[in-house]
Structures are given as structure tokens and as C-alpha cells.
Design an enzyme around this catalytic site. Sequence first.
Site, PDB file in Angstrom:
ATOM      1  CE  LYS A   1      50.650  31.101  44.371  1.00 17.37           C
ATOM      2  NZ  LYS A   1      52.010  31.607  44.588  1.00 17.37           N
TER       3      LYS A   1
ATOM      4  N   GLY B   1      45.686  40.365  44.001  1.00 19.76           N
ATOM      5  CA  GLY B   1      46.776  40.364  43.028  1.00 19.76           C
ATOM      6  C   GLY B   1      46.390  41.179  41.810  1.00 19.76           C
TER       7      GLY B   1
ATOM      8  CB  THR C   1      46.257  36.922  38.392  1.00 17.99           C
ATOM      9  OG1 THR C   1      47.499  37.410  37.912  1.00 17.99           O
ATOM     10  CG2 THR C   1      46.433  35.534  38.943  1.00 17.99           C
TER      11      THR C   1
ATOM     12  CD  GLU D   1      39.588  43.375  47.827  1.00 18.27           C
ATOM     13  OE1 GLU D   1      39.838  44.489  47.314  1.00 18.27           O
ATOM     14  OE2 GLU D   1      38.517  43.114  48.373  1.00 18.27           O
TER      15      GLU D   1
ATOM     16  CB  CYS E   1      46.802  47.858  45.803  1.00 16.38           C
ATOM     17  SG  CYS E   1      46.311  47.642  47.513  1.00 16.38           S
TER      18      CYS E   1
ATOM     19  CD  GLU F   1      48.391  47.830  39.426  1.00 18.30           C
ATOM     20  OE1 GLU F   1      48.372  46.709  38.898  1.00 18.30           O
ATOM     21  OE2 GLU F   1      48.003  48.037  40.592  1.00 18.30           O
TER      22      GLU F   1
HETATM   23  P1  NAD Z   1      49.807  38.450  40.553  1.00 21.61           P
HETATM   24  O1  NAD Z   1      48.400  38.479  40.077  1.00 21.61           O
HETATM   25  O2  NAD Z   1      50.876  38.199  39.559  1.00 21.61           O
HETATM   26  O3  NAD Z   1      49.995  37.321  41.666  1.00 21.61           O
HETATM   27  C1  NAD Z   1      49.218  37.293  42.826  1.00 21.61           C
HETATM   28  C2  NAD Z   1      49.153  35.877  43.337  1.00 21.61           C
HETATM   29  O4  NAD Z   1      48.419  35.073  42.404  1.00 21.61           O
HETATM   30  C3  NAD Z   1      50.519  35.212  43.488  1.00 21.61           C
HETATM   31  O5  NAD Z   1      50.522  34.415  44.648  1.00 21.61           O
HETATM   32  C4  NAD Z   1      50.604  34.356  42.244  1.00 21.61           C
HETATM   33  O6  NAD Z   1      51.469  33.250  42.352  1.00 21.61           O
HETATM   34  C5  NAD Z   1      49.157  33.910  42.086  1.00 21.61           C
HETATM   35  N1  NAD Z   1      48.781  33.468  40.737  1.00 21.61           N
HETATM   36  C6  NAD Z   1      49.358  33.784  39.557  1.00 21.61           C
HETATM   37  N2  NAD Z   1      48.729  33.146  38.547  1.00 21.61           N
HETATM   38  C7  NAD Z   1      47.725  32.433  39.102  1.00 21.61           C
HETATM   39  C8  NAD Z   1      46.702  31.590  38.572  1.00 21.61           C
HETATM   40  N3  NAD Z   1      46.600  31.332  37.261  1.00 21.61           N
HETATM   41  N4  NAD Z   1      45.820  31.040  39.415  1.00 21.61           N
HETATM   42  C9  NAD Z   1      45.891  31.302  40.744  1.00 21.61           C
HETATM   43  N5  NAD Z   1      46.845  32.069  41.303  1.00 21.61           N
HETATM   44  C10 NAD Z   1      47.746  32.637  40.493  1.00 21.61           C
HETATM   45  O7  NAD Z   1      50.030  39.798  41.329  1.00 21.61           O
HETATM   46  P2  NAD Z   1      51.381  40.334  41.973  1.00 21.61           P
HETATM   47  O8  NAD Z   1      52.270  40.787  40.865  1.00 21.61           O
HETATM   48  O9  NAD Z   1      51.884  39.339  42.958  1.00 21.61           O
HETATM   49  O10 NAD Z   1      50.857  41.585  42.811  1.00 21.61           O
HETATM   50  C11 NAD Z   1      50.729  42.870  42.303  1.00 21.61           C
HETATM   51  C12 NAD Z   1      49.287  43.162  41.956  1.00 21.61           C
HETATM   52  O11 NAD Z   1      48.467  42.995  43.096  1.00 21.61           O
HETATM   53  C13 NAD Z   1      49.073  44.598  41.507  1.00 21.61           C
HETATM   54  O12 NAD Z   1      48.211  44.598  40.398  1.00 21.61           O
HETATM   55  C14 NAD Z   1      48.387  45.244  42.708  1.00 21.61           C
HETATM   56  O13 NAD Z   1      47.586  46.350  42.404  1.00 21.61           O
HETATM   57  C15 NAD Z   1      47.580  44.102  43.212  1.00 21.61           C
HETATM   58  N6  NAD Z   1      47.200  44.324  44.607  1.00 21.61           N
HETATM   59  C16 NAD Z   1      45.900  44.615  44.900  1.00 21.61           C
HETATM   60  C17 NAD Z   1      45.508  44.847  46.210  1.00 21.61           C
HETATM   61  C18 NAD Z   1      44.079  45.158  46.567  1.00 21.61           C
HETATM   62  O14 NAD Z   1      43.751  45.117  47.742  1.00 21.61           O
HETATM   63  N7  NAD Z   1      43.221  45.465  45.619  1.00 21.61           N
HETATM   64  C19 NAD Z   1      46.462  44.785  47.230  1.00 21.61           C
HETATM   65  C20 NAD Z   1      47.778  44.508  46.885  1.00 21.61           C
HETATM   66  C21 NAD Z   1      48.146  44.258  45.583  1.00 21.61           C
END
Ligand code: NAD
Length: 480
Positions: free
Chosen positions: A173, A226, A230, A248, A282, A384
Site C-alpha cells: 500500500k 512512516g 502509526t 522505519e 526522514c 518532528e
Molecule cells: P504515516 O504514518 O501517516 O503513513 C504512512 C503509511 O501508513 C501510509 O501509507 C498510511 O496510509 C499508512 N497507515 C496509516 N495508518 C495506518 C494504520 N493504522 N495501519 C496501517 N497503515 C497505516 O506517515 P506519513 O505522514 O505518510 O509519512 C511521514 C512520516 O514517515 C514521518 O514521520 C517520517 O519521518 C517518516 N519516514 C520515515 C522514514 C525512515 O526510513 N525512518 C522514511 C521516510 C519517512
Amino acid sequence: MQKIQNYINGELVTPRSGDYIDNHNPATGSVYSLIPDSDERDVEIAVQAAKKAFPAWAAKSNEERSNILLKIADLITDNLDQLAAAESMDNGKPVWLAKKVDIPRAASNFHFFATGIIHYASESHNMGSEYINYTLRQPIGVAGCISPWNLPLYLFTWKIAPALASGNCVVAKPSEVTPMTAYLLSELCIKAGLPKGVLNIVHGYGYKVGAAITSHKDVPLVSFTGGTKTGAEIARVAAPMFKKLSLELGGKNPNIIFEDCNFDDALKTTVNSSFSNQGQICLCGSRIYIQRPIYDKFKEALVERVKKLKVAAPKDPEVKIGAVVSEDHMNKVLSYINLAQEEGGKVLCGGERVVLDGEYKSGWYIAPTVIEGLDHTCRTNQEEIFGPVVTLQPFDAEEEVLEYANSTAYGLSATIWTQDLSKAHRVAAKVKSGIIWINCWLVRDLRTPFGGMKQSGVGREGGWEALRFFTEPKNVCVKV
Ligand code: NAD
């Protein structure tokens, strides 16, 4: 208006609900396509397709799987312009950035794991002449891969490629905020001859599609990138089901700049590491700690450069700062700039929304922002923000800056700037982050372990780490 489709069992299909979500172009603020509002019914069909495809895909030789994945890598490269334009329109990032970084890296992800799997070996442990152990590393089954919006195709493929290379089938997804390139990838997978059911892409909201993937009893492993909140929710659901989990998560990365750094290098890279992709990587450094003797000089030079970064539409070849990904995200970032001021911070440049002309006047742009005068413990420096906002703080001693650097709940990455290599190694060993760059930033060798400590994640991606995650070790002991 273009309707994105799910990719299930080798075909492009509409969601069971028949409903769609608006997909916005951040550069203009307008709706430009529609995303399937899928739910657990679509996930169920995808999981069943993946389960059915698994035995034959797992039984293929590594070379056979590799050949198909290499075709996908080539097709991504062949379609560089189209994919970069789509990524930019979905995300708001400069087209040149998508063309230079995001899309080439997506091709590299497939290429890297397609070739890596050919060299992947497992261990044997010889016990004298009587017994020998050998370890099988077998694919596990249906892997759930869930990714965020900041580097859409780049991070999506970073999970899918090792999962598929090692013989798993996937239900994936992409973020509902940036689904377009994942959709285009599904078209390329069909062209490449990926057998049906091996990769399934289900679009929609996290609380529906993501939750249905992570809670599905036939998905024994989940790779998620993400936000930390989450990630915690996914762990809450998946841990009691004893799923294998790779998380991650968020970051709040420090840049540690010592007085004996190469000033020009540190300055140039700090501008990049603060504001690339509108600060939505990130790995961006958002807390800049500068040793006191060079604090004023560094601050002035940094602010002068940041003021010159061109905020413009993503298609502008000169653009440095494009649009942030969504209106909600823009408002979140702006609210943190307000908070910083309430906490006593002084905005040295930026600090506000930028309104462009013409068709871009309703786009979501924020001026790159530098703030000083805050303590390392305040919310602005602990939470963040994930936008074009950094804070500056002076320090005197090494121990002091280590305390600042390690003071957040996060531990993803850090940069250290000094020409004293003993000091650099000493500090690197003490910073609690999974990834440290000394006198550089975002230099990526895909073989290295990638991931964070503390609330920045659990597990590592990259190289053998990823192939180990996506396989189950099984030890076999033989009496010779
Ligand atoms: P998010 O957690 O809102 O969403 C990430 C993904 O999870 C999306 O596809 C979303 O639809 C899905 N999701 C949301 N709720 C869910 C649930 N209950 N169950 C399963 N999936 C669910 O994050 P975002 O706003 O899309 O991304 C930004 C975040 O990602 C920032 O915190 C950033 O630091 C982090 N990030 C981390 C890395 C890393 O490698 N550590 C890399 C890139 C981004």
C-alpha cells in the site's frame, strides 16, 4: 479525470466499494486524479492472490526472479521522464529532484536486490567430523509493505524489491497522499511479465487498507515506513500475532558542527540537509548545533544562503523549494513555526506561507525557515516537524552537544562536522542514531544497514539486512 486502479492478481481493477478519494496536486492545490477508496474486501482478494502465487514464485530460481526484477528496473529507467513528472505532480517536489534522485533510486532498488539475491548465501556450521549444520533462508509467504508520501516510489520499491527478490509475494500500500507512481509501477510490472498475484498494490486510506494488511492472519511479515504513531499502532496489532516486523519511523536529526569543520563544506551541505525535498526527508537535519566560536559566522552565512533558495512551482528549472505535500501538512508545519515563537524562538528568515502567482496561487508553499534562541528541551526541538524548518543552537563542549543530540525520543540519523577524525569517531560512537554521516550527508551505499534507534524504528533495511528480514532462517543439523 484520471482514475487510479488497484493492481490485484496481475490486473488493474476498481475498488470493491466503487468509491474514490480526491488526489491533489500540491503545486496548485487542485484535485487532478482519483484514488481507489479500497477496504478489507480488496485486501482479502489481494492476499488470496498473493498466497496462490507464492509456491510458484518461491520455487523459481534466484536467477529467474532476478531477470524479471531487472526488467522492471529497466522499464523504470526507460520511463524516467514520465515517472518524474508524475512524482512531482503528486508530491510537490521539484521535477529535477524526482528526475535526479527519486526515480533513478527506484530503478536502483530493483537492480540492487535483483543482483543481490544472486549472491545471497546462507551459513553452515561444521562440528568436527561428525555433524554439520546448514542454514536455509527461505521466503516466508505474503509480505505486507506500507510506505509514506515523502519519497513515494523510492521508499515503496525499497521494500518491494527485496521482498520479491527473496521469493515472497507482496500486498503493498503506497501512501494515499502520493499514489500515482505506484500505480504507474503496476503498469510496468505487467509489461515486465511479473507473474500474476506476485505483487498486489491496494490503494486507499491507512486505517482501512493499511490496517487490513497488518491485521490479516495470512500476512506473517510487515515492513512499514512512516510516522512513529502509526508504527506504534501497527506494532500493537501485529506483535500479539507474532508477525515479523520492520518499522522505519520518524526522526529529529541533529547536525553537529564543530569549530574546526571545513566551514564551506559544512555550510553547503547543511543547507541541503535542512531543505532538500522541502525538509521532508526522514534524514533531514532539523536541529543544528554549532560550536560557539563559529556560531555567529555560520548563522549569518546560512541565513544568507537560505534566503536565496528559490521557492517556486516544481516545474521551474531553478526551483529549490517546491510545494509541501498537502494543505494539512502545510498547516502543521506553520503551526510549529508559531509554537517556536511562543516558546521564545526568533525567526531569522522565512516563517510564513508563500503565495505564488497564477495557477500556483493556491499551492502549498512555505518559505525555508531558520529559527534561533530555543532550548534543546522545548517542543520545537523535541517533536518532528518534517518541513523546511530548522533551529540553531550554540554549544561549547563535546559532552554538552552529545546531551543535546541525544535528548529526543528519536534516533534516526545525525551529521558530524569536524576535521579532527578522532573526535569525529568518538562522537559518532556516542550519538544514539542508526545512521551517522561524518563530513557528508545522504551518501547512500545500498549495502549498509539503514534504520533508526529508539522511537525511530525497529530493525534495519538495506543489503543483507533486508534479505534476512524477508527470509526465515531454518537450521538443519546432519549427522555425517
Ligand atoms: P504515516 O504514518 O501517516 O503513513 C504512512 C503509511 O501508513 C501510509 O501509507 C498510511 O496510509 C499508512 N497507515 C496509516 N495508518 C495506518 C494504520 N493504522 N495501519 C496501517 N497503515 C497505516 O506517515 P506519513 O505522514 O505518510 O509519512 C511521514 C512520516 O514517515 C514521518 O514521520 C517520517 O519521518 C517518516 N519516514 C520515515 C522514514 C525512515 O526510513 N525512518 C522514511 C521516510 C519517512
